[in-house]
Scaffold this motif. Structure first.
Motif, mmCIF file in Angstrom:
data_model
loop_
_atom_site.group_PDB
_atom_site.id
_atom_site.type_symbol
_atom_site.label_atom_id
_atom_site.label_comp_id
_atom_site.label_asym_id
_atom_site.label_seq_id
_atom_site.Cartn_x
_atom_site.Cartn_y
_atom_site.Cartn_z
ATOM 1 N N THR A 65 37.994 47.405 38.927
ATOM 2 C CA THR A 65 36.637 47.144 39.400
ATOM 3 C C THR A 65 36.558 47.431 40.892
ATOM 4 O O THR A 65 37.569 47.584 41.574
ATOM 5 N N ALA A 66 35.348 47.455 41.417
ATOM 6 C CA ALA A 66 35.142 47.724 42.840
ATOM 7 C C ALA A 66 35.800 46.639 43.694
ATOM 8 O O ALA A 66 36.383 46.928 44.740
ATOM 9 N N GLU A 67 35.690 45.381 43.238
ATOM 10 C CA GLU A 67 36.296 44.284 43.991
ATOM 11 C C GLU A 67 37.815 44.434 44.062
ATOM 12 O O GLU A 67 38.433 44.253 45.110
ATOM 13 N N GLU A 68 38.427 44.725 42.927
ATOM 14 C CA GLU A 68 39.876 44.879 42.880
ATOM 15 C C GLU A 68 40.326 46.078 43.705
ATOM 16 O O GLU A 68 41.334 46.019 44.417
ATOM 17 N N HIS A 92 38.223 38.860 37.871
ATOM 18 C CA HIS A 92 38.987 37.936 38.696
ATOM 19 C C HIS A 92 40.334 37.648 38.051
ATOM 20 O O HIS A 92 40.563 36.566 37.497
ATOM 21 N N SER A 93 41.246 38.605 38.113
ATOM 22 C CA SER A 93 42.519 38.421 37.423
ATOM 23 C C SER A 93 43.651 39.099 38.154
ATOM 24 O O SER A 93 43.503 40.201 38.657
ATOM 25 N N PHE A 94 44.748 38.390 38.227
ATOM 26 C CA PHE A 94 45.988 38.973 38.713
ATOM 27 C C PHE A 94 46.956 39.026 37.546
ATOM 28 O O PHE A 94 46.809 38.326 36.561
ATOM 29 N N LEU A 108 51.478 41.817 42.885
ATOM 30 C CA LEU A 108 50.956 40.903 41.877
ATOM 31 C C LEU A 108 49.587 41.319 41.344
ATOM 32 O O LEU A 108 49.213 40.937 40.229
ATOM 33 N N LEU A 109 48.852 42.079 42.113
ATOM 34 C CA LEU A 109 47.523 42.505 41.689
ATOM 35 C C LEU A 109 47.647 43.599 40.635
ATOM 36 O O LEU A 109 48.365 44.574 40.835
#
Length: 372
Positions: free
Chosen positions: A75-78, A361-363, A69-70
């Motif tokens: 980004t570093a967070e993702e 902040h997105s899936f 789902l991701l």
């Protein structure tokens, strides 16, 4: 909407004991009482008087679904989350196959987990094209033999030649329990998705036959209406509709076969199950499935309302409540968790506007999301 997305992302990215998510289990499809996988074997002995023959702790399936789902990390967070999920998934690998559980508990690798894991790892750049080809070559060996004699299994009508089975049943995996030859339409859809990521089906006549026959099997399952009863391992009809919609969004050849009947099925199923007589609004997981399926099929009608309703049901910690996503075949044991529901809900809440306003902040429910 933006607030809901940010809170959900924080929930999914929070530190966890052991560093990886894991499902809860329940004997009740309403998930009113749940227990951990570590307690599951004892609970089955006490409540059902049955021993499954293996321990049910420490599963990797949740990580496979979450990574699927991701969206590809930007980004570093993702990237950090994708790598953490990828490490847990790799801990469940046996050669070119993936198991539901992390430990070698006797439960064999299966095509559902392998399809989800390999597809997600590849689309996140964690497997090379050569690795994908090798995995898919083995995955194709899990198709029922061409000379299979049809045999009934549970809710399956018959064993279908050249259709992906749930298990390999070739005896290669050491100490693995035999599970029997059987199909599951959702598992088949997940295996078919990953098989089509590779060029093997365009280069090999036998691979092309498996892809073609499995495609027809899923089309027949959809058009027959049997999906309304759930499948052997997925109790919700919406889980099948969503799995099939992923194929439509990713592969034009699949969309040609499924898109029109799938749009009709989604509309009819939603109308039949949204009336007050049938309990009114669906739960968050079913609502997320429908929202993602509509996105994957290019449907816009009702999407704002679905997303608004989904955002309204978010809990104070940023999660959505556990719902049964997967179940065991022989026992009424359901797997789900707030983490799983939240991963689907966050993917469903993604819109162009929230991606632009709340990135990273997105899936995403599909591989190639529009960027506006």
């Amino acid at each position: 909407m933006q607030c809901a997305v940010e809170r959900a992302w924080c929930y999914l990215n929070r530190p966890m004991d052991g560093g990886a998510p894991s499902a809860q289990l329940s004997l009740d499809i309403s998930f009113s009482r749940s227990f951990s996988g570590a307690r599951a074997r004892a609970v089955l002995r006490e409540r059902l008087g049955a021993d499954p023959g293996f321990d049910l702790a420490d599963e990797a399936f949740t990580a496979m679904v979450a990574l699927m789902l991701l969206p590809p990390a930007a980004t570093a967070e993702e990237k950090s989350l994708a790598l953490r999920l990828g490490r847990q998934i790799e801990a469940a690998r046996w050669q070119r196959r993936y198991r539901f559980f992390l430990g070698a508990n006797g439960f064999p690798a299966d095509t559902d987990c392998t399809g989800l894991a390999v597809g997600a790892l590849y689309e996140h750049g964690l497997l090379t094209a050569a690795d994908l080809t090798a995995h898919v070559a083995d995955l194709l060996h899990a198709a029922a033999p061409a000379d299979s004699v049809p045999r009934p299994y549970g809710d399956d009508d018959a064993l279908r030649a050249r259709v992906f089975m749930v298990y390999w049943e070739d005896g290669l995996e050491p100490h693995a329990l035999r599970r029997g030859r059987k199909h599951d339409p959702v598992a088949c859809a997940n295996a078919l998705y990953t098989a089509q990521l590779s060029d093997l089906h365009a280069e090999s006549e036998s691979a092309a036959a498996v892809v073609s026959t499995s495609t027809r099997y899923l089309a027949e399952h959809l058009e027959s209406g049997r999906y309304l009863n759930g499948t052997r391992y997925y109790p919700s009809p919406d889980a099948f509709l969503y799995a099939l919609s992923r194929l439509c969004a990713r592969f034009p050849s699949s969309a040609q076969v499924y898109a029109a009947p799938l749009r009709r099925a989604l509309q009819e199923h939603e109308e039949a199950n949204s009336s007050p007589r049938n309990g009114g609004q669906p739960g968050p997981l079913a609502l997320a499935f429908r929202t993602l399926a509509a996105d994957n099929l290019g449907l816009t009608a009702g999407q704002d309302q679905r997303r608004a309703l989904l955002a309204q049901t978010q809990q104070s910690d940023g999660s959505w409540p556990a719902s049964p996503y997967y179940r065991m075949g022989r026992f009424p044991v359901y797997f789900g968790s707030p983490y799983l529901t939240t991963a689907f809900a966050l993917a469903a809440l993604r819109t162009r506007q929230t991606l632009q306003a709340a990135a990273p902040h997105s899936f995403s429910g599909r591989t190639a999301a529009p960027t506006g």
